[in-house]
Each structure stands twice: as C-alpha cells, then as structure tokens.
Write a protein that holds these residues in place. Structure first.
Motif, PDB file in Angstrom:
ATOM      1  N   PRO A  28       0.832  -1.211   0.000  1.00 21.02           N
ATOM      2  CA  PRO A  28       0.000   0.000   0.000  1.00 21.02           C
ATOM      3  C   PRO A  28       0.862   1.255   0.000  1.00 21.02           C
ATOM      4  CG  PRO A  28      -0.779  -1.597   1.629  1.00 21.02           C
ATOM      5  CD  PRO A  28       0.531  -2.119   1.121  1.00 21.02           C
ATOM      6  N   GLN A  29       0.351   2.318  -0.591  1.00 20.40           N
ATOM      7  CA  GLN A  29       1.096   3.576  -0.659  1.00 20.40           C
ATOM      8  C   GLN A  29       1.464   4.044   0.743  1.00 20.40           C
ATOM      9  OE1 GLN A  29      -0.927   6.695  -2.759  1.00 20.40           O
ATOM     10  NE2 GLN A  29       0.810   8.088  -2.678  1.00 20.40           N
ATOM     11  N   GLY A  30       2.723   4.417   0.923  1.00 19.84           N
ATOM     12  CA  GLY A  30       3.198   4.899   2.219  1.00 19.84           C
ATOM     13  C   GLY A  30       3.599   3.811   3.186  1.00 19.84           C
ATOM     14  N   ALA A  31       3.499   2.546   2.780  1.00 17.92           N
ATOM     15  CA  ALA A  31       3.795   1.450   3.704  1.00 17.92           C
ATOM     16  C   ALA A  31       5.276   1.097   3.754  1.00 17.92           C
ATOM     17  CB  ALA A  31       3.001   0.198   3.323  1.00 17.92           C
ATOM     18  N   ALA A  32       6.076   1.638   2.837  1.00 19.07           N
ATOM     19  CA  ALA A  32       7.504   1.338   2.808  1.00 19.07           C
ATOM     20  C   ALA A  32       8.290   2.636   2.710  1.00 19.07           C
ATOM     21  CB  ALA A  32       7.845   0.418   1.639  1.00 19.07           C
ATOM     22  N   THR A  33       9.546   2.565   3.095  1.00 23.19           N
ATOM     23  CA  THR A  33      10.456   3.704   3.058  1.00 23.19           C
ATOM     24  C   THR A  33      11.605   3.401   2.106  1.00 23.19           C
ATOM     25  OG1 THR A  33       9.933   4.224   5.368  1.00 23.19           O
ATOM     26  CG2 THR A  33      11.926   5.208   4.447  1.00 23.19           C
ATOM     27  N   PHE A  34      11.947   4.358   1.238  1.00 27.34           N
ATOM     28  CA  PHE A  34      13.105   4.212   0.350  1.00 27.34           C
ATOM     29  C   PHE A  34      14.244   5.045   0.901  1.00 27.34           C
ATOM     30  CE2 PHE A  34      15.639   5.592  -3.360  1.00 27.34           C
ATOM     31  CZ  PHE A  34      16.095   4.342  -3.771  1.00 27.34           C
ATOM     32  N   GLU A  35      15.428   4.443   1.016  1.00 22.55           N
ATOM     33  CA  GLU A  35      16.576   5.113   1.607  1.00 22.55           C
ATOM     34  C   GLU A  35      17.794   4.978   0.700  1.00 22.55           C
ATOM     35  OE1 GLU A  35      15.444   4.101   6.276  1.00 22.55           O
ATOM     36  OE2 GLU A  35      17.042   2.990   5.264  1.00 22.55           O
ATOM     37  N   GLN A  36      18.641   5.994   0.691  1.00 24.64           N
ATOM     38  CA  GLN A  36      19.931   5.961   0.020  1.00 24.64           C
ATOM     39  C   GLN A  36      20.989   6.460   0.998  1.00 24.64           C
ATOM     40  OE1 GLN A  36      18.401   8.511  -3.316  1.00 24.64           O
ATOM     41  NE2 GLN A  36      19.589   7.089  -4.573  1.00 24.64           N
ATOM     42  N   ARG A  37      22.089   5.730   1.104  1.00 22.71           N
ATOM     43  CA  ARG A  37      23.147   6.175   2.007  1.00 22.71           C
ATOM     44  C   ARG A  37      24.434   5.423   1.698  1.00 22.71           C
ATOM     45  NH1 ARG A  37      20.425   2.678   6.262  1.00 22.71           N
ATOM     46  NH2 ARG A  37      21.972   1.091   6.835  1.00 22.71           N
ATOM     47  N   THR A  38      25.542   5.925   2.224  1.00 21.83           N
ATOM     48  CA  THR A  38      26.823   5.246   2.134  1.00 21.83           C
ATOM     49  C   THR A  38      27.324   4.982   3.544  1.00 21.83           C
ATOM     50  OG1 THR A  38      27.394   6.275   0.015  1.00 21.83           O
ATOM     51  CG2 THR A  38      29.201   5.385   1.325  1.00 21.83           C
ATOM     52  N   TRP A 116      14.712  -0.511  -0.023  1.00 17.52           N
ATOM     53  CA  TRP A 116      13.312  -0.398   0.365  1.00 17.52           C
ATOM     54  C   TRP A 116      13.146  -1.126   1.695  1.00 17.52           C
ATOM     55  CZ3 TRP A 116       9.739   2.689  -1.556  1.00 17.52           C
ATOM     56  CH2 TRP A 116       9.883   3.163  -2.854  1.00 17.52           C
ATOM     57  N   VAL A 117      12.449  -0.481   2.627  1.00 21.08           N
ATOM     58  CA  VAL A 117      12.260  -1.052   3.963  1.00 21.08           C
ATOM     59  C   VAL A 117      10.798  -0.917   4.357  1.00 21.08           C
ATOM     60  CG1 VAL A 117      13.068  -1.069   6.342  1.00 21.08           C
ATOM     61  CG2 VAL A 117      14.559  -0.194   4.556  1.00 21.08           C
ATOM     62  N   THR A 118      10.260  -1.971   4.947  1.00 24.52           N
ATOM     63  CA  THR A 118       8.929  -1.902   5.535  1.00 24.52           C
ATOM     64  C   THR A 118       8.939  -2.645   6.857  1.00 24.52           C
ATOM     65  OG1 THR A 118       6.546  -2.242   5.147  1.00 24.52           O
ATOM     66  CG2 THR A 118       8.040  -3.993   4.412  1.00 24.52           C
ATOM     67  N   HIS A 130       4.079  -1.047   7.575  1.00 23.41           N
ATOM     68  CA  HIS A 130       4.279   0.329   8.031  1.00 23.41           C
ATOM     69  C   HIS A 130       5.633   0.835   7.539  1.00 23.41           C
ATOM     70  CE1 HIS A 130       0.955  -0.254  10.904  1.00 23.41           C
ATOM     71  NE2 HIS A 130       1.521  -1.414  11.198  1.00 23.41           N
ATOM     72  N   PRO A 131       5.777   2.149   7.333  1.00 18.44           N
ATOM     73  CA  PRO A 131       7.097   2.700   7.008  1.00 18.44           C
ATOM     74  C   PRO A 131       7.997   2.701   8.229  1.00 18.44           C
ATOM     75  CG  PRO A 131       5.527   4.471   7.309  1.00 18.44           C
ATOM     76  CD  PRO A 131       4.737   3.188   7.402  1.00 18.44           C
ATOM     77  N   THR A 132       9.296   2.909   8.021  1.00 20.16           N
ATOM     78  CA  THR A 132      10.203   3.008   9.154  1.00 20.16           C
ATOM     79  C   THR A 132       9.841   4.238   9.983  1.00 20.16           C
ATOM     80  OG1 THR A 132      11.780   4.243   7.792  1.00 20.16           O
ATOM     81  CG2 THR A 132      12.107   1.855   7.981  1.00 20.16           C
ATOM     82  N   GLY A 139       6.806  -6.319  15.531  1.00 16.44           N
ATOM     83  CA  GLY A 139       7.300  -5.819  14.260  1.00 16.44           C
ATOM     84  C   GLY A 139       8.505  -6.581  13.743  1.00 16.44           C
ATOM     85  N   VAL A 140       8.486  -6.867  12.443  1.00 15.00           N
ATOM     86  CA  VAL A 140       9.614  -7.466  11.753  1.00 15.00           C
ATOM     87  C   VAL A 140       9.971  -6.558  10.584  1.00 15.00           C
ATOM     88  CG1 VAL A 140      10.477  -9.473  10.480  1.00 15.00           C
ATOM     89  CG2 VAL A 140       8.907  -9.804  12.406  1.00 15.00           C
ATOM     90  N   GLN A 141      11.228  -6.162  10.494  1.00 12.01           N
ATOM     91  CA  GLN A 141      11.666  -5.303   9.392  1.00 12.01           C
ATOM     92  C   GLN A 141      12.053  -6.163   8.202  1.00 12.01           C
ATOM     93  OE1 GLN A 141      14.378  -1.781   9.938  1.00 12.01           O
ATOM     94  NE2 GLN A 141      15.798  -3.046   8.733  1.00 12.01           N
ATOM     95  N   LEU A 142      11.498  -5.822   7.029  1.00 11.79           N
ATOM     96  CA  LEU A 142      11.885  -6.458   5.772  1.00 11.79           C
ATOM     97  C   LEU A 142      12.586  -5.410   4.917  1.00 11.79           C
ATOM     98  CD1 LEU A 142       8.693  -8.465   4.680  1.00 11.79           C
ATOM     99  CD2 LEU A 142      10.573  -9.222   6.127  1.00 11.79           C
ATOM    100  N   GLU A 143      13.661  -5.800   4.252  1.00 16.42           N
ATOM    101  CA  GLU A 143      14.347  -4.860   3.379  1.00 16.42           C
ATOM    102  C   GLU A 143      14.880  -5.558   2.135  1.00 16.42           C
ATOM    103  OE1 GLU A 143      18.644  -4.121   3.746  1.00 16.42           O
ATOM    104  OE2 GLU A 143      18.268  -4.201   5.909  1.00 16.42           O
ATOM    105  N   TYR A 144      14.899  -4.817   1.048  1.00 20.75           N
ATOM    106  CA  TYR A 144      15.515  -5.255  -0.196  1.00 20.75           C
ATOM    107  C   TYR A 144      16.442  -4.139  -0.638  1.00 20.75           C
ATOM    108  CZ  TYR A 144      16.087  -6.721  -5.063  1.00 20.75           C
ATOM    109  OH  TYR A 144      16.618  -7.087  -6.287  1.00 20.75           O
ATOM    110  N   THR A 145      17.725  -4.448  -0.816  1.00 19.95           N
ATOM    111  CA  THR A 145      18.741  -3.420  -0.978  1.00 19.95           C
ATOM    112  C   THR A 145      19.668  -3.722  -2.145  1.00 19.95           C
ATOM    113  OG1 THR A 145      18.737  -3.098   1.429  1.00 19.95           O
ATOM    114  CG2 THR A 145      20.582  -2.145   0.207  1.00 19.95           C
TER     115      THR A 145
END
Length: 199
Positions: A28-38, A116-118, A130-132, A139-145
């Motif tokens: 669903p819209q807003g359910a995940a967070t997109f992040e970029q970092r080093t 992507w993290v949810t 839910h977003p981060t 809660g269990v965090q799922l991520e694809y990076t």
C-alpha cells in the motif's frame, strides 16, 4: 551509548530479483520507506563476525551472539538466523576524522546502499505494513537493498526483529510473494561475513 539485541536473516545475490522489487511495489502507498546512504565498514574486524560502521555521523558496532541457526521461513525458503547485540552513539560533525584518520583510510570500506524497507506488524495471524519510524508491538523489518562495493552491485533481502517480538510472520506472507527455492542457505549470511568475502 545505546544497545539493542536483534535476530536477523539475510541473503545476498549477484543479480537483481524481480519478485523482491514487485513485493515492495505492491505494498500500500506509504507502507515502505526508500533510503539511500553510504556506510563505511571497518575491514580488519569483519572476519571475526563483528561489524563496525560509520553511518551518517553515527558509529555502530554489532557483535554476534552464539552461532547461526538454520531455519526455514516458509517451505523451500531457507537461511541462517543470527542473533546480534548492537551498540551505537552519535558523532559530532567533525568527529568522523577521529575514527578514520588519513593514514588508516584504507582500513575502511565504503558501501553504497539503495534500499526499500517496511515494518511488518503481525497480529493474530494477520500482517500489516508500516514505514520506518513506527514501532509496532510485533514488528519485523523487511528490506531489499542494492549494495555497491568497489563499483560492483550486489543485492540483499533481509529480515530483522527484536527478541521481544512475540509472533512470527505467517509462512503464507512469504510463500505468496517469493518463489519456492529462491532463498537458500548458501546465499544466507551476515553483512560482516559477506563484506569479508568481497575484500
């Protein structure tokens, strides 16, 4: 200094896997967070199963507790669960040089991440995304990076949750989204182990 304990399962791949991208696109819209970092990882300790990294003016240290445990999150989806204790504290804007002086810069590995993290909230056999930044009780965090190391891209899918999480994500949450046999033990390892194999 803050400390937390977590359980984690992670897999690494040489190529992008469309079903992971599709999984996050269908949320669903807003359910995940997109992040970029080093992040910058300290190389000499990686072989000891220890992760030391600097992330956005914060230093984080993680140490594994015990040995990896073979698990199946759903039929045909297998990996190794690892338990970690993590410590972290914030740095002032000019403190990073104290941890990475010029003469030791070669001891640190830069790892660029797009992920992507949810957060999956589990309640009575149902799950909600839910977003981060939210703190669901179970809660269990799922991520694809996408991970870039020394101009080479890799991909990782991971789960992370605190020991206080009382319920596991139902198997059908994975079996409905991830093809059978796409997650195997030989691809399952921690970030420190994976990075040590790359340097």
């Amino acid at each position: 200094m803050q400390s937390i304990q977590t359980h984690e399962i992670r897999w690494f791949f040489k190529e992008p896997l469309e079903h992971f991208s599709s999984f996050f696109e269908r949320l669903p819209q807003g359910a995940a967070t997109f992040e970029q970092r080093t992040d910058k990882y300290l190389i000499p300790v990686l072989q000891q199963g220890v992760g030391v990294k600097i992330r956005a003016n914060r230093i984080e240290v993680k140490s594994r507790i015990g040995n990896p445990v073979s698990v199946a999150i759903a039929p045909g989806l297998q990996g190794y669960r690892e338990s970690w204790v993590k410590y972290g504290f914030d740095l002032q804007a000019d403190q990073e040089i104290d941890f990475i002086p010029a003469e030791s810069s070669g001891d640190w590995l830069e790892v660029y991440k797009e992920r992507w993290v949810t957060l999956v909230e589990v309640s009575h056999g149902n799950w909600y995304f839910h977003p981060t930044g939210t703190n669901p009780v179970n809660g269990v965090q799922l991520e694809y990076t996408r991970v870039r190391i020394q101009n080479r891209d890799w991909y990782t899918f991971g789960l992370e949750w605190p020991p206080t999480t009382a319920e596991e994500i139902p198997e059908r949450c994975f079996s409905e989204s991830i093809p059978p046999d796409s997650l195997q033990r030989q691809e399952s390892m921690s970030y420190p182990t994976f990075l040590y194999q790359r340097v």
